[in-house]
Design a protein around this motif. Structure first.
Motif, PDB file in Angstrom:
ATOM      1  N   MET A   1       0.633  -1.069  -0.060  1.00 19.05           N
ATOM      2  CA  MET A   1      -0.136  -0.010   0.046  1.00 19.05           C
ATOM      3  C   MET A   1       0.853   1.302  -0.222  1.00 19.05           C
ATOM      4  O   MET A   1       0.436   2.252  -0.713  1.00 19.05           O
ATOM      5  CB  MET A   1      -0.916  -0.151   1.323  1.00 19.05           C
ATOM      6  N   LEU A   2       1.931   1.155   0.336  1.00 17.05           N
ATOM      7  CA  LEU A   2       2.993   2.347   0.697  1.00 17.05           C
ATOM      8  C   LEU A   2       3.431   2.597  -0.793  1.00 17.05           C
ATOM      9  O   LEU A   2       3.470   3.760  -1.059  1.00 17.05           O
ATOM     10  CB  LEU A   2       4.246   1.923   1.630  1.00 17.05           C
ATOM     11  N   LEU A   3       3.591   1.502  -1.552  1.00 21.75           N
ATOM     12  CA  LEU A   3       4.125   1.566  -2.827  1.00 21.75           C
ATOM     13  C   LEU A   3       3.079   2.379  -3.705  1.00 21.75           C
ATOM     14  O   LEU A   3       3.466   3.344  -4.595  1.00 21.75           O
ATOM     15  CB  LEU A   3       4.606   0.396  -3.503  1.00 21.75           C
ATOM     16  N   ILE A   4       1.937   2.125  -3.484  1.00 22.97           N
ATOM     17  CA  ILE A   4       0.755   2.898  -4.360  1.00 22.97           C
ATOM     18  C   ILE A   4       0.673   4.391  -3.635  1.00 22.97           C
ATOM     19  O   ILE A   4       0.692   5.565  -4.471  1.00 22.97           O
ATOM     20  CB  ILE A   4      -0.586   2.352  -4.155  1.00 22.97           C
ATOM     21  N   LEU A   5       0.815   4.622  -2.504  1.00 18.73           N
ATOM     22  CA  LEU A   5       0.980   6.018  -2.009  1.00 18.73           C
ATOM     23  C   LEU A   5       2.045   6.748  -2.333  1.00 18.73           C
ATOM     24  O   LEU A   5       1.979   8.068  -2.704  1.00 18.73           O
ATOM     25  CB  LEU A   5       0.865   5.850  -0.483  1.00 18.73           C
ATOM     26  N   LEU A   6       3.103   6.110  -2.547  1.00 17.71           N
ATOM     27  CA  LEU A   6       4.331   6.763  -3.268  1.00 17.71           C
ATOM     28  C   LEU A   6       4.146   7.227  -4.825  1.00 17.71           C
ATOM     29  O   LEU A   6       4.977   8.027  -5.347  1.00 17.71           O
ATOM     30  CB  LEU A   6       5.538   5.879  -3.020  1.00 17.71           C
ATOM     31  N   SER A   7       3.332   6.633  -5.170  1.00 15.22           N
ATOM     32  CA  SER A   7       3.088   6.706  -6.395  1.00 15.22           C
ATOM     33  C   SER A   7       2.191   8.146  -7.076  1.00 15.22           C
ATOM     34  O   SER A   7       2.041   8.460  -8.215  1.00 15.22           O
ATOM     35  CB  SER A   7       2.118   5.533  -7.417  1.00 15.22           C
ATOM     36  N   VAL A   8       2.041   8.914  -5.934  1.00 15.54           N
ATOM     37  CA  VAL A   8       1.331  10.148  -6.157  1.00 15.54           C
ATOM     38  C   VAL A   8       2.473  11.170  -6.260  1.00 15.54           C
ATOM     39  O   VAL A   8       3.580  11.172  -5.840  1.00 15.54           O
ATOM     40  CB  VAL A   8       0.515  10.642  -4.731  1.00 15.54           C
ATOM     41  N   ASP A   9       2.206  12.452  -7.125  1.00 14.88           N
ATOM     42  CA  ASP A   9       2.916  13.406  -7.582  1.00 14.88           C
ATOM     43  C   ASP A   9       3.112  14.087  -6.195  1.00 14.88           C
ATOM     44  O   ASP A   9       2.068  15.082  -6.012  1.00 14.88           O
ATOM     45  CB  ASP A   9       2.751  14.029  -8.534  1.00 14.88           C
ATOM     46  N   PHE A  10       3.878  14.164  -5.401  1.00 12.97           N
ATOM     47  CA  PHE A  10       3.980  14.724  -4.025  1.00 12.97           C
ATOM     48  C   PHE A  10       4.922  16.059  -3.814  1.00 12.97           C
ATOM     49  O   PHE A  10       4.957  16.674  -2.908  1.00 12.97           O
ATOM     50  CB  PHE A  10       4.108  14.021  -2.695  1.00 12.97           C
ATOM     51  N   PHE A  11       5.584  16.453  -5.119  1.00 16.58           N
ATOM     52  CA  PHE A  11       6.373  17.527  -5.037  1.00 16.58           C
ATOM     53  C   PHE A  11       5.753  18.565  -5.916  1.00 16.58           C
ATOM     54  O   PHE A  11       5.493  18.270  -7.211  1.00 16.58           O
ATOM     55  CB  PHE A  11       7.716  17.132  -5.263  1.00 16.58           C
ATOM     56  N   PRO A  12       5.631  19.718  -5.650  1.00 17.47           N
ATOM     57  CA  PRO A  12       5.010  20.779  -6.471  1.00 17.47           C
ATOM     58  C   PRO A  12       6.012  21.071  -7.773  1.00 17.47           C
ATOM     59  O   PRO A  12       6.979  20.979  -7.737  1.00 17.47           O
ATOM     60  CB  PRO A  12       4.834  22.160  -5.735  1.00 17.47           C
ATOM     61  N   ASN A  13       5.361  21.198  -8.844  1.00 17.23           N
ATOM     62  CA  ASN A  13       5.978  21.820  -9.970  1.00 17.23           C
ATOM     63  C   ASN A  13       5.911  23.125 -10.212  1.00 17.23           C
ATOM     64  O   ASN A  13       5.301  23.911  -9.517  1.00 17.23           O
ATOM     65  CB  ASN A  13       5.287  21.256 -11.398  1.00 17.23           C
ATOM     66  N   LEU A  14       6.965  23.614 -10.782  1.00 15.92           N
ATOM     67  CA  LEU A  14       7.184  25.096 -11.171  1.00 15.92           C
ATOM     68  C   LEU A  14       7.110  25.394 -12.642  1.00 15.92           C
ATOM     69  O   LEU A  14       7.279  24.641 -13.518  1.00 15.92           O
ATOM     70  CB  LEU A  14       8.958  25.544 -10.915  1.00 15.92           C
ATOM     71  N   PRO A  15       6.611  26.681 -12.852  1.00 15.99           N
ATOM     72  CA  PRO A  15       6.265  26.979 -14.210  1.00 15.99           C
ATOM     73  C   PRO A  15       7.716  27.156 -15.145  1.00 15.99           C
ATOM     74  O   PRO A  15       8.747  27.372 -14.518  1.00 15.99           O
ATOM     75  CB  PRO A  15       5.859  28.589 -14.227  1.00 15.99           C
ATOM     76  N   ASP A  16       7.495  27.087 -16.614  1.00 11.93           N
ATOM     77  CA  ASP A  16       8.637  27.184 -17.498  1.00 11.93           C
ATOM     78  C   ASP A  16       8.103  27.755 -18.674  1.00 11.93           C
ATOM     79  O   ASP A  16       6.788  28.241 -18.496  1.00 11.93           O
ATOM     80  CB  ASP A  16       9.344  25.979 -17.786  1.00 11.93           C
ATOM     81  N   ALA A  17       8.764  27.960 -19.460  1.00 11.84           N
ATOM     82  CA  ALA A  17       8.070  28.825 -20.832  1.00 11.84           C
ATOM     83  C   ALA A  17       7.455  27.762 -21.754  1.00 11.84           C
ATOM     84  O   ALA A  17       7.274  28.114 -23.049  1.00 11.84           O
ATOM     85  CB  ALA A  17       9.351  29.188 -21.643  1.00 11.84           C
ATOM     86  N   SER A  18       7.236  26.519 -21.606  1.00 11.54           N
ATOM     87  CA  SER A  18       6.656  25.645 -22.486  1.00 11.54           C
ATOM     88  C   SER A  18       5.127  25.924 -22.496  1.00 11.54           C
ATOM     89  O   SER A  18       4.294  26.577 -21.680  1.00 11.54           O
ATOM     90  CB  SER A  18       6.741  24.054 -22.168  1.00 11.54           C
ATOM     91  N   LEU A  19       4.481  25.173 -23.499  1.00  8.67           N
ATOM     92  CA  LEU A  19       2.867  25.439 -23.886  1.00  8.67           C
ATOM     93  C   LEU A  19       2.088  24.788 -22.695  1.00  8.67           C
ATOM     94  O   LEU A  19       1.352  25.404 -22.193  1.00  8.67           O
ATOM     95  CB  LEU A  19       2.682  24.805 -25.178  1.00  8.67           C
ATOM     96  N   ASP A  20       2.350  23.669 -22.348  1.00  8.25           N
ATOM     97  CA  ASP A  20       1.802  22.850 -21.194  1.00  8.25           C
ATOM     98  C   ASP A  20       1.816  23.734 -19.736  1.00  8.25           C
ATOM     99  O   ASP A  20       1.022  23.617 -19.146  1.00  8.25           O
ATOM    100  CB  ASP A  20       2.063  21.330 -21.021  1.00  8.25           C
TER     101      ASP A  20
END
Length: 671
Positions: A1-20
């Motif tokens: 169950m820990l493996l599945i919890l670790l599958s969540v994106d838990f660190f915030p993303n930062l902006p860049d100049a890309s379209l997305d």
């Protein structure tokens, strides 16, 4: 169950100049400023978009908490469905699942199995009711989750009622609706705005015809994407057979057939419409995990389920490379082989399909070949990246994150050479981060990414944004279409309005034309001439006309409509010949050309846009002499549009916007 919890994106993303990055960060900013999805913003993402984008901002914490709750509930459901095979299934999720979106599809996919196998004594009932509470969060994160969630809710409640568990059925439906309302309120929106978000599926309706894309991967004359699509549906059908065989009773078999078919169809369709990137592997990962849970109990998996799991796992690895769009190759692997051949002084074009060359290349340069292979374990790569970034942030007391944010800001500033302006401002077509990095007062149009305004209604709403009294004071406009589209398709319907209400505010800034609002009203040109036309036939225009405004009526075929439910149809291409003899080919999207747009002269950058619309300078050589709209080369064998279509040529007069396309009121934009 820990493996599945670790599958969540838990660190915030930062902006860049890309379209997305621009739409993700822009959406985060607009939501933080109080914009209401379905009213101010017409996009596939809702107030809980942070669950999927993971962008640093006010919604990140709530999104992370909900994503972790869904992951935990998914783990409980998967354990109930897979039994002793839960551990290998969890390992596969951790190694393969590349994003939260993939994890959420897995969550929805396992619900029917867990429901069918929950005992009448209450076992698993709590996990299913918890799923009814959490599933609405997916709808509020991305509207395209709504149809599948609603189908699963109705089928599961009906199944529970057929088993005599009326209280569970009623409680599940009530909890789903109550949770939807509470989560909407937690997102900071008024309850009265919720129906507008749920019922406005316009942005979904136009997706397939506008965003379908063939990456044209072929090897030895075999189209790999088409082959993969056939394998997906065949493997899914085999999985359904294995699951239904293991079920007991007509009601359980019927429920599993309908529910699992809905899940698999939605996930496969999402993968094959716009093929490439992480979406390509979603269905294979789902098939891997569901195959392990196909048959309950401790007994060894039957041969069919093992075959499905092995096939899905192999295709997950094989489909990991990002497909190249040149119609011949898989990019990283083939580019490395090409560079090796060139370095050896060999003729790459004559050798690229030679098994002998590939054999000698692999044995003579094994390091180069292995380095060109992308990681087949996308999930493991994502887990490692999250862990490394978190460890650096903790070890540095947050300095590493702040340094990364500063570098990100400088990179965006370098890519966006525009000057800050006072007053409200919007930017075309996509570069929202260019405004945000300068702390400008962004006033977004309803469809704030031009490539997503792919139906007449969406185009009309965006035009109303610059035509109304609340239009932005300033605009930065570039011409940069995606997917090789005819440039004027992306909000060309609003270009004439820009010419009537705005004026250039100096020379180009980088690639952007700065505009300032100067007043005036927008008018829609009336129809001056209507011409019947057919696909593949030339339509001749006049080189003496400095500007030609046109609109197009296309009708989908019956087979095209059916194919779009499960796959995609052949793309349309427009070949244009300019008055100086130049010939160009572009992608043509009928829905984006249904309203008047300035077809001629051919405009491909902001400088040409300025000359054509604001300076009255239409170089004769850039005017379109003729065009041909035809079926393009495509992996899909199914024509999507009738051969006969209509071209409307418009004059400079005014005409009312058709009543069906008129917005009830000018959309309220975020401050």
């Amino acid at each position: 169950m820990l493996l599945i919890l670790l599958s969540v994106d838990f660190f915030p993303n930062l902006p860049d100049a890309s379209l997305d990055s621009s739409w993700m960060n822009g959406l985060t900013t607009a939501l933080a400023q109080g914009a209401v999805p379905g009213r101010d913003l017409l996009f596939t993402y809702g107030p809980l978009a942070g669950m999927l984008t993971a962008y640093a901002g006010p919604g990140f914490g709530l999104g992370l908490a909900l994503a972790l709750a869904i992951a935990f509930n998914f783990a409980v459901l998967l354990r109930s469905a897979a039994g002793r095979r839960f551990l290998p299934a969890a390992v596969l999720v951790c190694l393969l699942s590349p994003s939260n979106e993939s994890l959420f599809y897995l969550f929805l996919g396992v619900i029917p199995l867990a429901a069918a196998r929950s005992g009448t004594d209450g076992e698993g009932r709590g996990a299913l009711l918890t799923a009814a509470v959490l599933a609405p969060a997916l709808t509020l994160a991305k509207l395209s989750f709504l149809p599948l969630s609603a189908v699963l809710l109705l089928l599961t409640c009906a199944f529970e009622a057929m088993r005599g568990r009326w209280r569970v059925a009623v409680a599940g439906a009530a909890l789903f609706c109550a949770s939807l309302a509470v989560l909407w309120l937690l997102g900071g929106r008024a309850l009265g705005d919720l129906p507008g978000y749920l019922l406005d599926g316009e942005i979904i309706k136009g997706y397939t015809s506008a965003m379908e894309w063939d990456l044209g991967v072929a090897f030895a004359g075999v189209n790999l994407q088409m082959l993969e699509t056939v394998l997906l549906y065949l493997t899914s059908a085999a999985l359904l057979v294995a699951i239904i065989r293991s079920a007991r009773g007509v009601s359980a078999r019927t429920y599993l057939l309908l529910a699992m078919a809905a899940v698999l169809t939605v996930v496969i369709k999402a993968a094959v419409v716009r093929h490439g990137g992480v979406h390509s592997v979603f269905p294979w990962i789902l098939l891997c995990v569901l195959a392990l849970a196909a048959v309950p109990g401790p007994a060894r998996l039957p041969r069919l389920a093992r075959l499905i799991c092995g096939c899905a796992l192999a295709l997950t690895v094989v489909s990991a490379p990002i497909y190249n769009g040149d119609g011949t190759s898989i990019s990283r692997i083939v580019f490395a082989a090409r560079d090796h051949a060139v370095a050896q002084g060999l003729d790459w074009q004559s050798l690229k399909r030679s098994p002998g060359y590939w054999r000698s290349y692999v044995f003579s340069a094994p390091g180069t070949f292995l380095a060109s292979l992308p990681s087949p374990l996308a999930g493991l790569a994502e887990r490692s990246d999250n862990a490394v970034r978190l460890a650096r942030a903790v070890a540095s007391g947050g300095d590493s994150f702040r340094d990364a944010a500063a570098r990100s800001r400088q990179a965006i500033l370098a890519a966006c050479p525009i000057a800050r302006v006072d007053g409200s401002v919007d930017i075309y077509p996509t570069d929202i981060n260019c405004l945000l990095v300068h702390d400008m007062a962004w006033k977004p149009r309803p469809v704030f990414q031009s490539y997503s305004a792919y139906t007449p209604r969406l185009l009309t709403l965006n035009r109303a944004h610059v035509a109304g009294s609340g239009a932005p004071d300033h605009l930065f406009v570039d011409v940069r279409p995606i997917d090789e589209r005819l440039p004027v398709l992306e909000e060309g319907h609003g270009w004439t309005c820009l010419a009537q209400r705005y004026r250039p505010a100096g020379p180009l800034q980088g690639t952007f034309l700065p505009l300032v609002r100067a007043g005036g009203d927008c008018s829609v040109p009336g129809v001056a001439e209507t011409r019947p036309a057919r696909l593949g036939e030339a339509v001749v225009l006049s080189c003496d006309r400095p500007q030609v405004t046109a609109s197009f009526d296309f009708q989908p075929t019956v087979t095209g409509r059916l194919a779009s439910m499960f796959y995609k149809t052949r793309r349309l291409v427009i070949d244009v010949r300019t008055c100086d003899g130049e010939s160009r080919s572009f992608r043509f999207v009928p829905g984006m050309a249904a309203l008047p747009l300035p077809l001629s002269p051919l405009v491909e950058n902001a400088d040409e846009l300025r000359h054509a619309l604001f300076d009255g300078d239409s170089p004769r050589g850039r005017r379109i002499e003729s065009f041909v709209i035809r079926d393009g080369v495509s992996e899909s064998p199914i024509p999507g549009w009738s051969a006969a279509y209509t071209v409307h040529l418009h004059d400079a007069g005014t005409a009312a916007v058709p009543r069906a396309l008129q917005p009830a009121a000018a959309p309220i934009s975020a401050p």
